[in-house]
Design a protein around this motif. Structure first.
Motif, PDB file in Angstrom:
ATOM      1  N   LYS A  35     -11.277  -6.918 -12.034  1.00  0.00           N
ATOM      2  CA  LYS A  35     -11.467  -5.195 -11.192  1.00  0.00           C
ATOM      3  C   LYS A  35     -10.605  -5.608  -9.868  1.00  0.00           C
ATOM      4  O   LYS A  35     -10.922  -6.918  -8.751  1.00  0.00           O
ATOM      5  N   ILE A  36     -10.587  -4.934  -9.232  1.00  0.00           N
ATOM      6  CA  ILE A  36      -9.868  -4.535  -7.463  1.00  0.00           C
ATOM      7  C   ILE A  36     -10.778  -3.938  -7.095  1.00  0.00           C
ATOM      8  O   ILE A  36     -10.812  -2.624  -7.334  1.00  0.00           O
ATOM      9  N   THR A  37     -12.020  -4.572  -5.894  1.00  0.00           N
ATOM     10  CA  THR A  37     -12.375  -4.197  -5.347  1.00  0.00           C
ATOM     11  C   THR A  37     -12.306  -3.603  -3.509  1.00  0.00           C
ATOM     12  O   THR A  37     -12.883  -3.038  -2.854  1.00  0.00           O
ATOM     13  N   SER A  38     -10.795  -4.581  -3.267  1.00  0.00           N
ATOM     14  CA  SER A  38     -10.840  -4.624  -1.621  1.00  0.00           C
ATOM     15  C   SER A  38      -9.143  -3.500  -1.663  1.00  0.00           C
ATOM     16  O   SER A  38      -8.512  -3.756  -2.564  1.00  0.00           O
ATOM     17  N   PHE A  39      -8.965  -2.668  -0.341  1.00  0.00           N
ATOM     18  CA  PHE A  39      -7.907  -2.463  -0.444  1.00  0.00           C
ATOM     19  C   PHE A  39      -6.480  -3.192   0.093  1.00  0.00           C
ATOM     20  O   PHE A  39      -5.881  -2.988   0.264  1.00  0.00           O
ATOM     21  N   SER A  40      -7.146  -4.527   0.733  1.00  0.00           N
ATOM     22  CA  SER A  40      -6.531  -5.089   0.988  1.00  0.00           C
ATOM     23  C   SER A  40      -5.863  -6.213   0.292  1.00  0.00           C
ATOM     24  O   SER A  40      -4.371  -7.211   0.460  1.00  0.00           O
ATOM     25  N   ASN A  41      -6.541  -6.425  -1.079  1.00  0.00           N
ATOM     26  CA  ASN A  41      -5.367  -7.137  -2.084  1.00  0.00           C
ATOM     27  C   ASN A  41      -4.123  -6.584  -2.626  1.00  0.00           C
ATOM     28  O   ASN A  41      -3.646  -5.761  -2.357  1.00  0.00           O
ATOM     29  N   GLU A  42      -3.548  -7.933  -2.433  1.00  0.00           N
ATOM     30  CA  GLU A  42      -2.081  -8.406  -2.311  1.00  0.00           C
ATOM     31  C   GLU A  42      -1.203  -6.471  -3.560  1.00  0.00           C
ATOM     32  O   GLU A  42      -0.250  -6.992  -3.236  1.00  0.00           O
ATOM     33  N   ILE A  56      -9.942  -0.619 -11.035  1.00  0.00           N
ATOM     34  CA  ILE A  56     -10.541  -0.079  -8.950  1.00  0.00           C
ATOM     35  C   ILE A  56     -10.652   1.246  -8.519  1.00  0.00           C
ATOM     36  O   ILE A  56     -10.597   1.868  -9.694  1.00  0.00           O
ATOM     37  N   LYS A  57     -11.315   0.798  -7.541  1.00  0.00           N
ATOM     38  CA  LYS A  57     -12.062   1.976  -7.210  1.00  0.00           C
ATOM     39  C   LYS A  57     -11.199   3.449  -6.528  1.00  0.00           C
ATOM     40  O   LYS A  57     -10.056   3.212  -6.585  1.00  0.00           O
ATOM     41  N   ILE A  95      -9.717   3.480  -4.114  1.00  0.00           N
ATOM     42  CA  ILE A  95      -8.762   2.897  -3.924  1.00  0.00           C
ATOM     43  C   ILE A  95      -7.523   3.812  -4.290  1.00  0.00           C
ATOM     44  O   ILE A  95      -6.324   3.230  -4.027  1.00  0.00           O
ATOM     45  N   LYS A 123      -1.985  -3.788  -1.734  1.00  0.00           N
ATOM     46  CA  LYS A 123      -0.379  -3.207  -0.675  1.00  0.00           C
ATOM     47  C   LYS A 123       0.833  -3.075  -1.333  1.00  0.00           C
ATOM     48  O   LYS A 123       1.758  -2.462  -1.126  1.00  0.00           O
TER      49      LYS A 123
END
Length: 274
Positions: free
Chosen positions: A7-14, A85-86, A89, A17
């Motif tokens: 799971k990816i929860t951050s906009f800053s995940n590589e 992902i959310k 995002i 990007k």
């Protein structure tokens, strides 16, 4: 629903990007990757014989139906990582106004001309200097429906991996043989196979429907702005035109392709039924 690998929860995940960057041609070339968004497009990409997927990104909050699980299972069978992902995002990385929660990343495809990989056929399209991704995508979609064997793209002004090409083709870029090629290579290939080339040009005096296309044939269409180049005209056995009334001096490129391709299909259906 199948369980995602991560799971990816951050906009800053590589990874997020990188997907953002892959919307640009320069980044696609730098990283050797491109994005495929949408259920229909991804489903068709699974049919491509050499495609190499690097990940599937899903947002169940955006799903439109129940078929999404089929795609997820297919990627898991291929041991491709699935990332959940959310919605917020996904909407950021999406190329669409109304995303359906499915986006795949794959390695760039090799569209370069390889004579031994071109399937035998009886209807070929040559698209010279195409400038608009939407036009090329629509041409691919129309060509597959009209029974085109292969499409040759020469001197394109766009990237075939452009998300707009993929979207407007509804994924037929993965199921219809398409090759980047030079006019000299086209001439050699078609001449060897004794296939005539007809160019579509408003300046021609003969209309396309005044010729019979029951035998194998190739059609050359020029760019939206300039039409067929002088080199392209030399390549053609004959130039033909589509009749027009009114003040407009040309048709949309994809529309022109559709008119000719489907009339060839009509000719051949009528011929086979007699």
């Amino acid at each position: 629903m199948q369980t995602a690998n991560q799971k990816i929860t951050s906009f800053s995940n590589e990874k997020i990007k990188l997907i953002q960057k892959l919307k640009d041609k320069s980044s696609r070339e730098e990283f050797g990757q491109f994005i495929i968004e949408g259920y229909r497009e991804i489903k068709k990409s699974l049919l491509h014989p050499t495609i190499e997927f690097l990940g599937l990104y899903i947002s169940p909050e955006c799903f439109l139906g129940e078929n999404e699980n089929f795609l997820i299972r297919e990627f898991l069978k291929r041991r491709v990582k699935v990332f959940e992902i959310k919605k917020a995002i996904f909407e950021k990385i999406s190329y669409r106004d109304r995303p359906d929660g499915l986006l795949a990343v794959a390695k760039l495809l090799d569209f370069r001309f390889k004579p031994n990989q071109i399937p035998k056929g009886d209807l070929y399209l040559i698209i010279e200097g195409v400038e608009k991704p939407g036009n090329l995508g629509t041409i691919l979609r129309t060509a597959e429906g009209g029974g085109v064997s292969s499409i040759f793209v020469t001197d394109p002004k766009i990237d075939l991996h452009n998300p707009n090409v993929i979207r407007s083709s509804t994924g037929t870029i993965f199921t219809l043989p398409i090759f980047l090629i030079t006019l000299d290579e086209i001439k050699q290939f078609l001449n060897f196979n004794q296939i005539p080339i007809y160019g579509l040009s408003p300046e021609a005096k003969t209309f396309y429907f005044q010729r019979s296309f029951k035998k194998p044939v190739a059609f050359l269409f020029g760019s939206e702005q300039y039409g067929i180049s002088s080199q392209g005209k030399i390549l053609c056995n004959e130039l033909l035109s589509i009749p027009m009334k009114g003040s407009a001096d040309s048709l949309n490129l994809a529309m022109s392709v559709g008119i000719v391709v489907y009339d060839v299909l009509r000719q051949r259906i009528v011929n086979n039924s007699n």
